[in-house]
Scaffold this motif. Sequence first.
Motif: not given
Length: 216
Positions: A181-188, A205-211
């Motif tokens: 889901d686009a609004d779900r927090p994620i953990v790497l 893939k993450v730095a500088g993106t909405p993620l």
Amino acid sequence: MRRFLYFIVFGILLVLGVLLALRLYGEDLTRLAMVPSGDFTRQQALAANAYADPGMWISRPGMGAGNDPALWQPQVREGFAAPPEPPEAPPFAVFFVHPTSFYSRTAWNVPLDDAESRQTAERFVGGLASPFNRAAEIWAPRYRQATFGSFLSDDAAGGQALDAAYADVALAFDYFVATVDADRPIVLAGHSQGAADVLRLLREKVAGTPLMDRLA
């Protein structure tokens, strides 16, 4: 009796010789034992939708507790109190990359159908990803990891093998992001080779993106 004493002395000298060799040449001997001797074989890129196949995941939603190693829970020993339930956490999704489970020097990258490596990877996920099993979702991809010797090699092949492994992880991560889901927090999270791949994901893939706003 004298022969026995000679045998003991010989054994002591042999052990001392081995220890001395390890002290002086340990790094070289480790490379000899672990680094593949053959040339790097370029890995064919996986199909763009490869990770839509449930078989490409060690853990993913819907597998069930009996089939998903990340949902493992230790049994409470008889006579011991069960641990208290942790506080409720907001729903979040975990992307976990397992450590190296391929130690052979027969290839730079493990084939996806290597049974021994797959079983070891599943055990690693059971031990290292299960602390996250209060998450709403845990995703742990199978990938054509680089063999352990890749980290010990001074040749370009070692780096090429690690790049090939990361390409699979990056493809799995893209599928994970597109599916959760686009609004779900994620953990790497990751360990060893998996940790190196996670750090690269953060950079590429993450730095500088909405993620970044979703990342815990």
